[in-house]
Write a protein that holds these residues in place. Sequence first.
Motif, PDB file in Angstrom:
ATOM      1  N   ALA A 167     -83.763  51.839   5.109  1.00 15.17           N
ATOM      2  CA  ALA A 167     -83.706  50.744   4.140  1.00 15.17           C
ATOM      3  C   ALA A 167     -84.701  51.054   3.050  1.00 15.17           C
ATOM      4  N   MET A 168     -84.313  50.821   1.809  1.00 21.94           N
ATOM      5  CA  MET A 168     -85.286  50.951   0.724  1.00 21.94           C
ATOM      6  C   MET A 168     -84.784  50.206  -0.499  1.00 21.94           C
ATOM      7  N   SER A 169     -85.714  49.886  -1.377  1.00 20.93           N
ATOM      8  CA  SER A 169     -85.292  49.206  -2.605  1.00 20.93           C
ATOM      9  C   SER A 169     -85.117  50.240  -3.707  1.00 20.93           C
ATOM     10  N   HIS A 170     -85.351  49.849  -4.926  1.00 16.96           N
ATOM     11  CA  HIS A 170     -85.043  50.680  -6.083  1.00 16.96           C
ATOM     12  C   HIS A 170     -85.895  51.939  -6.212  1.00 16.96           C
ATOM     13  N   ARG A 171     -87.203  51.789  -5.915  1.00 17.30           N
ATOM     14  CA  ARG A 171     -88.155  52.867  -6.244  1.00 17.30           C
ATOM     15  C   ARG A 171     -87.841  54.156  -5.499  1.00 17.30           C
ATOM     16  N   GLY A 172     -87.454  55.183  -6.244  1.00 17.13           N
ATOM     17  CA  GLY A 172     -87.221  56.490  -5.637  1.00 17.13           C
ATOM     18  C   GLY A 172     -85.921  56.625  -4.880  1.00 17.13           C
ATOM     19  N   ARG A 173     -85.087  55.610  -4.974  1.00 16.49           N
ATOM     20  CA  ARG A 173     -83.877  55.593  -4.140  1.00 16.49           C
ATOM     21  C   ARG A 173     -82.921  56.744  -4.486  1.00 16.49           C
ATOM     22  N   LEU A 174     -82.742  56.983  -5.776  1.00 13.21           N
ATOM     23  CA  LEU A 174     -81.805  58.038  -6.172  1.00 13.21           C
ATOM     24  C   LEU A 174     -82.316  59.394  -5.680  1.00 13.21           C
ATOM     25  N   ASN A 175     -83.613  59.550  -5.805  1.00 10.04           N
ATOM     26  CA  ASN A 175     -84.265  60.764  -5.358  1.00 10.04           C
ATOM     27  C   ASN A 175     -84.048  60.979  -3.847  1.00 10.04           C
ATOM     28  N   VAL A 176     -84.239  59.902  -3.092  1.00  5.50           N
ATOM     29  CA  VAL A 176     -84.070  59.985  -1.634  1.00  5.50           C
ATOM     30  C   VAL A 176     -82.612  60.269  -1.271  1.00  5.50           C
ATOM     31  N   MET A 177     -81.701  59.662  -2.047  1.00  6.36           N
ATOM     32  CA  MET A 177     -80.271  59.894  -1.767  1.00  6.36           C
ATOM     33  C   MET A 177     -79.940  61.379  -1.801  1.00  6.36           C
TER      34      MET A 177
END
Length: 823
Positions: free
Chosen positions: A152-162
């Motif tokens: 689970a995560m919110s916006h911060r760094g999400r695209l990077n983690v994806m």
Amino acid sequence: MSRQHAIAESGAFKESQERIWKSFRRWGYLQANLDPLGDLEPVAMPELDIAGPEADAARRVYCGSIGAEFMHIPDPERRQWAQERMESEAAEPDRTRILDLLVRAEVFEQVLQTRYLGTKRYSLEGEAALLPLLDAVLSAAAEQGATKAMLAMSHRGRLNVMVNIVGRAAAELFARFEDVDPRSVLGGGDVKYHMGATGDFHAANGQTVGIHLVSNPSHLEAVDPVVMGRTRAKQARRGESGVREIVAVAMHGDAAFAGQGIWAETLNMSGVPGFTVGGSVHIVVNNLIGFTTVPRDSGSSRFSSDLAKRLPVPIFHVNGEDPEAVVRVGKIALDYRYTFGTPVVVDLIGYRRHGHSEVDDPTITQPLRYAKIEVHPPLWKIYAERIGADPEPVIQRVHQELDAAQQEAREIEKAPAMRRLPKYWGGFHGGRYDASFEVDTAAPEQTLEAVGESLVSYPEGFHIHPKVKKLLEQRLEMARGKRPIDFGMGEALAFGTLLLQGVPVRLSGQDSRRGTFNQRHAALIDIENEQEYVPLEHLAQDQAWCEIYNSPLSEAAVLGFEYGFSRDFPEALVLWEAQFGDFANGAQIIIDQFVAASEDKWNLLSGLVMLLPHGYEGQGPEHSSARIERFLQLAARDNMQICQPSTAAQYFHLLRRQALRMWRKPLVVFTPKSMLRHPAAASNVADFTSWRFQNVIPASGGGSAARVLLCTGKVGHELRAEQKRRRDSSTAIVSVEQLYPFPQAEVAAEMDRHANAREFVWVQEEPGNMGARVFVIPELERLARGRPVLSVNRSEAASPATGSGKAHELEQKTLLALAFGIK
Ligand SMILES: Cc1ncc(C[n+]2csc(CCOP(=O)(O)OP(=O)(O)O)c2C)c(N)n1
């Protein structure tokens, strides 16, 4: 010096050394070097003002890049474990892997920044160590036997983690930035940094861990209980190995972690039997800012993680600019989860290089901090220098990969699906309702009788409460057709027959095992030893599992959890019950963002049932209304079903229909309170062995009425009683049992059948601005063929009901009189 004296002295020496270590174990984290920019000042601690080699050694361990909080844990074994891990030598890190991830984290953001200038991406820069941290956590999880991680995560760094952890192709993400396929999401869909993603993580030991990055709304922390519910469901699917195989890892922003109550609720559930997931890893991606708000204004304690101290769980603060310490902490945290089965928190302290999003200028509100950040080098640079490595080859390689991905993205024509649904979703449908979904929900008489008999049985020597005994005797008579079946029994029969058909049942809510209204008695309790016996678990050898739990006194997190559970157990009947329907508004975010909208936004289905006691009975403003109007306002494109069954048999068929149809849509049920035992709401066995749920219960009589009253729920019974009292034969009463999707054909048939009716009247107990009125009247007007449609209701009001029982009775009397046309 005598020998004895020497021994005593060495004992005293040891003791004083131990005291030094104890002080640092207890308070060292307050002076640890945690903030890369140095804004988090050390706290003056007289206990730590100690000099000498022993103090230096302890200071090195507890006041370096890791600040560990574990001395508040009462269990000495757990403290000892944490202490040993802190005080032992760290394993040699894989420096090449760390540098690679740090470079990937930053280059990815830079490429997005250059190519898509002015688009929000919620950069990870300043917290790049999140990638090696996740890598360490997930690699350690693989070693412990995890095969899947729920993230689970919110916006911060999400695209990077994806891209860099979940393993989605960068090309897919770029295609999202290009917005290649807008027509497919007209009026629906979601922004790219909320979309879920599934993929494979390749652990350091070569194993693969399947990753589910859970779709989430903007509403920060709302996803927390959902990911826990999903984890629990996946664990349940695996059986005994579930807790080992499936691990939850949740990331949080520091401001959200400190501020959002739903996280506190979720944390509180972590050790409660119906809701545990064997521990979870929580990472606070702590950039010491929330939008423009500094920590001083975000909470009343030093660390945003302090809330977690309500539980005896460890918290590891770590300086995000010491990647090797970060990796070490990641492994310790994960191992703790597997050793003790509780939550564990990692507080990763870094900074935020840009504004809240990249279109925001942070120098307006934090000019001094951002002057420092402006000249602060990226982490890969600092780390490469520290380990004496040349980062250029990695940088080149990552750039090449991302360039190629850009090319590839241009060829993509359809919005890429970033995830695949698990196999168990095969065969279930979403989308619009279709009559072909209908199934037979009747149950054979012998089955009902057999279930009924099991429901009232308990082991030899079990000491049953005399009141419960009486209730069970009545239930046996109901099952044998000697007494009408009431709501409580109707529900038990629905559960029992489904369990025998192989459909698992999970229900939770406040006091749901007994039932708020003393109506369920799912668990029988021995009055001599408080041992529990759940008859629904003892129907047959090959029955499905049944779990009925009392939940903590929380709405948002428990509903979120059950929603999550339903997402990964579509073949089960999953229900959440509000104590009174009024309290469901404590879970409004989950209702709005997940229950109502998850299909529209993310194309994700759920068959969750919400049971919401509703009805005007003089119990005051907060024990009357489950806010029918709010659910109807959320209804569109067949996104859910909103029903109010008025008899036990209707309830039985509705629950069975929900489980047996392959159409997976949330079901909101307004359930009765006083009607639970009302003779008018009871049904005969014949209504269970034939029929199915009737969306509309037609009026009795031949269609010659001059007025037709339409209503839903308990007031229908009251109207019929009033009609009888008045010996009125010119009025017809129609019960609309399903409000959404609105049963147009059935309602139209009833209206047309009453060809001589001069008017149609919608009657509701709720004030005019509440209840179903606003939704139903236009529907009725469309079907009335020009005949007038009126309504009878309580006057518009700001609060749902009066606080006076007597006022309620007067109002109810007037309402019924008005319904029969008396002014
Ligand atoms: C419940 C809720 N309230 C407000 C917002 C608006 N909002 C979005 S991000 C943000 C700041 C979050 O700060 P933090 O949790 O520290 O995460 P960061 O953005 O710093 O990574 C706010 C207030 C929101 N998304 N959800």
